[in-house]
Write an enzyme that holds these catalytic residues in place. Structure first.
Site, short mmCIF file in Angstrom:
data_model
loop_
_atom_site.label_atom_id
_atom_site.label_comp_id
_atom_site.label_asym_id
_atom_site.label_seq_id
_atom_site.Cartn_x
_atom_site.Cartn_y
_atom_site.Cartn_z
N ARG A 298 21.76 22.71 29.44
CA ARG A 298 21.06 22.12 30.58
C ARG A 298 20.12 23.17 31.17
NH1 ARG A 298 23.90 25.61 33.06
NH2 ARG A 298 25.58 25.33 34.56
N GLU B 295 18.76 23.18 40.00
CA GLU B 295 18.61 24.64 39.86
C GLU B 295 17.43 25.02 38.95
OE1 GLU B 295 22.39 26.34 38.74
OE2 GLU B 295 23.11 26.23 40.80
N GLU C 206 26.04 23.22 46.53
CA GLU C 206 27.18 23.49 45.65
C GLU C 206 27.81 24.80 46.06
OE1 GLU C 206 26.26 23.97 41.52
OE2 GLU C 206 24.90 22.26 41.48
N TRP D 137 32.28 30.93 34.52
CA TRP D 137 31.21 31.59 33.76
C TRP D 137 31.12 33.07 34.05
CZ3 TRP D 137 28.18 33.07 37.80
CH2 TRP D 137 28.16 32.24 38.94
N GLU E 1 32.43 23.07 31.27
CA GLU E 1 32.89 23.46 32.61
C GLU E 1 34.30 22.99 32.91
OE1 GLU E 1 29.31 22.33 34.95
OE2 GLU E 1 28.83 24.45 34.75
N PHE F 200 37.01 24.56 32.74
CA PHE F 200 37.84 25.54 33.45
C PHE F 200 37.27 25.92 34.82
CE2 PHE F 200 38.80 26.42 28.89
CZ PHE F 200 40.05 25.80 28.90
N HIS F 201 36.31 25.14 35.29
CA HIS F 201 35.72 25.37 36.62
C HIS F 201 36.55 24.61 37.64
CE1 HIS F 201 32.69 25.48 39.80
NE2 HIS F 201 31.92 26.24 39.05
C1 GLA Z 1 25.52 25.45 38.73
C2 GLA Z 1 25.16 24.05 38.30
C3 GLA Z 1 26.33 23.12 38.29
C4 GLA Z 1 27.51 23.80 37.66
C5 GLA Z 1 27.82 25.04 38.45
C6 GLA Z 1 29.04 25.74 37.94
O1 GLA Z 1 25.44 25.63 40.07
O2 GLA Z 1 24.18 23.49 39.13
O3 GLA Z 1 25.98 21.98 37.53
O4 GLA Z 1 27.18 24.14 36.35
O5 GLA Z 1 26.74 25.93 38.31
O6 GLA Z 1 29.36 26.86 38.72
#
Ligand code: GLA
Ligand code: GLA
Length: 679
Positions: free
Chosen positions: A126, A165, A322, A330, A370, A372-373
């Site tokens: 992405r 982002e 966020e 990560w 993601e 494990f987030h």
């Molecule tokens: C970024 C992205 C999210 C996600 C988070 C994970 O901020 O915008 O989609 O991937 O990282 O920490």
């Protein structure tokens, strides 16, 4: 294009905000397409339990809405819109343009970005596409229009979340479309080839261009390439992404002129977009923030990120789009948050101007990169600390509803210009010890520890509202910024400049004469030679401080010498100076001070402007103000109870505070004091 300064007042946009709820916004990214519909129903019931009133949807859903080029399926999204609306949850609808579908990559392979090493990257992740690809821009405009048409009149839609982002994980693309667009950008900036040759200093190393199409992106070469070209490519890349944002925003505005449009920034964590410029184009500033988990001072870095975000917003309320309830996935070691940290982090953002607190993401993913987030609803379900914390935070934010739209006022500003990072971070600087971010963090942290609230400011904006302005190693200072800083001091301001500031102009060209060319007069000194220190070398100063990293051979003209080097390569010359200039004064600190030495110096500077402060490590105090009174946030990051002078009503517990609020270890208290005239 060169930065055109705006006054802070001009930056304060008309108070645009999602319609609906009058209090604070609470929620997160919601990606329910990963689960069957019965899970959506459970999620929405849980959102209601937690007091969630805003979710961001559709961020990565392009292929689900447009499964084949030009074919649309809105049924699932219509259903989701209606379910959320029926539950009283508002929608922040994303354009899914950060993740084009597989059909797009197959049909338009030339839209794939190329990195500086010449590797063409594939889709499948992405945030990755050539921003200058006409195929991408066309497809992005189309999906944006489809979504805007479809949901323009849906009552749940209150905010647009364009893309995701911009600039992460890559911002510069060296593909053919980008090279062609870069040449056009350069023609606009310089007009003529001779203008470009002069600005880039192409006579050095025989780089002069005879035709526009000889100019390439600054690809990897055997050694250092033209540094102004590098700097311009960074400017161009930020602008190319910004054009993509503006195109989507303008498409949206045709259908929903009254619904605000944002895109999520990464304030201190993304140095590829010039957010001062971007901030003028969004209706609401929103930001993503993730802790550098292993740093023990990560709560201070969080505060710095929030203050920078508020500054980009011109002081207007912003949205924390966020952050995480616990660990991310990560970093090298993804450290879980400790008990109470989720609330402290959220409330620190709130204290510093965020009127919306959102997380990535609502329900933890079982599949994909993601899994494990952390999430608001973790894999382990609702009988967990994370979920209880999420529910409790929702209740806390409801009690803090009256904070909404109040403002943070700062008397101190730190200068922030991403162009200075861009230029300084190029190769072959006088020492690897020169680190713009390290100095910004050091100055910011020292002020944080004294409870001093800080704004960030572009060096060319009007600074007259500030009693103190700090320039921590601001290498690039263009002529407009130099004149602005000089005027600020002449008019009575206090400026503190640390070493290696004001060295080059916006072309990364050294100012003629002794350093620092941009600030020589205001500082009342000339530097005849840089005298960097060896690794681990330190020098003693006559004021009992010690420095590392850097020293200068300083010759004062009008500046007063406050301390001298007792040893090291600049002994026994000046180390710290102060120059009275006009009605103000400008301090120069020529070596790296840390810890107590930096703290005590800033304490002296603050005293000189009538701000008496004491170090109060671990206790964060910020006040938000409105015509309804002051809201003083006291966040206790220590393991012991703390007290702070305050009078009013504590909003979380409902207690009446007569002169001192007690804040239990690890918790936050918010005291609302009504203005005296109406009390
Ligand atoms: C970024 C992205 C999210 C996600 C988070 C994970 O901020 O915008 O989609 O991937 O990282 O920490
Ligand atoms: C080499 C090169 C010079 C110059 C110096 C710099 O000697 O021949 O052109 O780059 O390095 O140290």
């Amino acid at each position: 294009m060169p930065f055109e300064p705006l006054s802070p007042a001009a930056l304060v946009r008309s108070d645009r905000w999602p319609r609906g709820a009058t209090g604070l916004r609470y929620g997160g990214d919601y990606n329910p397409e990963q689960w069957p519909r019965e899970v959506w129903l459970e999620d929405i019931a849980l959102m209601n339990e937690a007091g969630i009133n805003l979710v961001s949807i559709g961020i990565f859903s392009w292929v689900l809405v447009e499964p084949r080029e030009g074919e649309y399926d809105f049924a699932w999204l219509d259903d989701l819109f209606n379910l959320l609306h029926d539950a009283g949850i508002d929608i922040d609808l994303a354009t899914p343009t950060a993740a084009p579908p597989a059909w797009f990559w197959k049909k338009y392979p030339a839209a794939r970005p190329v990195n500086r090493e010449g590797v063409q990257l594939s889709g499948g992740s992405r945030g990755i596409v050539s921003p200058s690809s006409p195929e991408y821009r066309r497809a992005a405009a189309n999906i944006t229009e489809q979504l805007a048409r479809r949901y323009a009149d849906h009552p749940a839609l209150v905010l647009w979340h364009v893309h995701n982002e911009y600039g992460a994980p890559i911002s510069e693309s060296y593909d053919d479309y980008s090279v062609a667009a870069f040449r056009i950008w350069l023609q606009k900036r310089y007009g003529t080839l001779s203008g470009l040759n002069e600005a880039w200093g192409t006579t050095f190393w025989g780089q002069r261009y005879g035709e526009w199409d000889e100019i390439d992106a600054p690809r990897l070469s055997a050694s250092v390439t033209n540094q102004t070209q590098r700097l311009d490519f960074k400017r161009f890349s930020s602008d190319a992404l910004l054009e993509c944002f503006i195109a989507e925003r303008d498409t949206i505005r045709q259908f929903t002129p009254d619904i605000p449009v944002t895109t999520n920034f990464m304030a201190t964590n993304c140095l590829s977009a010039d957010y001062w410029k971007w901030s003028r184009e969004v209706d609401i500033v929103s930001n993503d923030h993730y802790l550098v988990a292993e740093r023990p001072d990560n709560h201070i870095l969080l505060a710095m990120d929030a203050d920078l975000t508020r500054s980009f917003a011109g002081g207007a309320p912003w949205i924390l789009m966020e952050h995480s309830t616990g660990a991310v996935n990560w970093q090298p070691r993804n450290i879980a948050k400790t008990a109470g940290e989720l609330a402290r982090n959220s409330l620190s953002h709130l204290a510093r101007g965020a009127d919306g607190i959102l997380f990535f993401q609502f329900r933890a993913s079982r599949y994909g990169a993601e899994k494990f987030h952390s999430a608001m609803l973790p894999h382990a379900g609702t009988d967990t600390r994370a979920w209880r914390d999420v529910v409790e935070l929702g209740a806390t934010l409801a009690r803090l509803a009256s904070v909404r739209a109040s403002r943070v006022r700062a008397r101190v500003a730190i200068l922030w210009d991403v162009e200075s990072f861009w230029a300084q971070d190029l190769e072959w600087r006088p020492s690897v010890e020169l680190d713009h971010r390290e100095r910004i963090e050091a100055f910011y942290s020292a002020l944080w520890n004294r409870g001093v609230t800080v704004d960030f400011a572009h060096p060319a904006t009007d600074l007259h509202g500030y009693d103190l302005v700090l320039a921590p190693s601001l290498y690039l200072v263009g002529p407009a910024a130099a004149a602005n800083l000089t005027d600020y001091v002449r008019g009575g301001g206090t400026l503190v400049v640390s070493y290696f500031s004001g060295i080059v102009d916006e072309q990364d060209a050294v100012y003629p004469g002794a350093a620092p060319g941009a600030l020589r007069d205001v500082l009342g000194l000339a530097i005849h030679e840089f005298r960097p220190l060896r690794e681990n070398e330190s020098v003693d100063l006559s004021d009992e401080r010690s420095g590392s990293g850097w020293t200068d051979d300083i010759h004062v003209s009008t500046a007063e010498v406050l301390s001298r080097y007792l040893d090291g390569p600049a002994a026994v010359g000046p180390a710290i100076t102060r120059n009275s200039f006009g009605s103000g004064s400008a301090w120069y600190v020529s070596t790296r001070l840390i810890g107590h030495d930096l703290d005590s110096l800033l304490g002296e500077v603050l005293t000189s402007i009538g701000m008496s402060t004491e170090p109060m490590p671990g206790i964060e105090v910020v006040t938000r103000t409105s015509d309804r009174g002051d809201f003083t946030f006291v966040i206790n990051h220590t393991n012991a109870d703390a007290t702070h002078p305050a009078t009013g009503t504590e909003l979380i517990t409902g207690e009446t505070i007569s002169d001192t609020v007690t804040v239990p270890a690890g918790l936050t208290r918010v005291v609302h004091s009504v203005p005296t005239e109406t009390a």
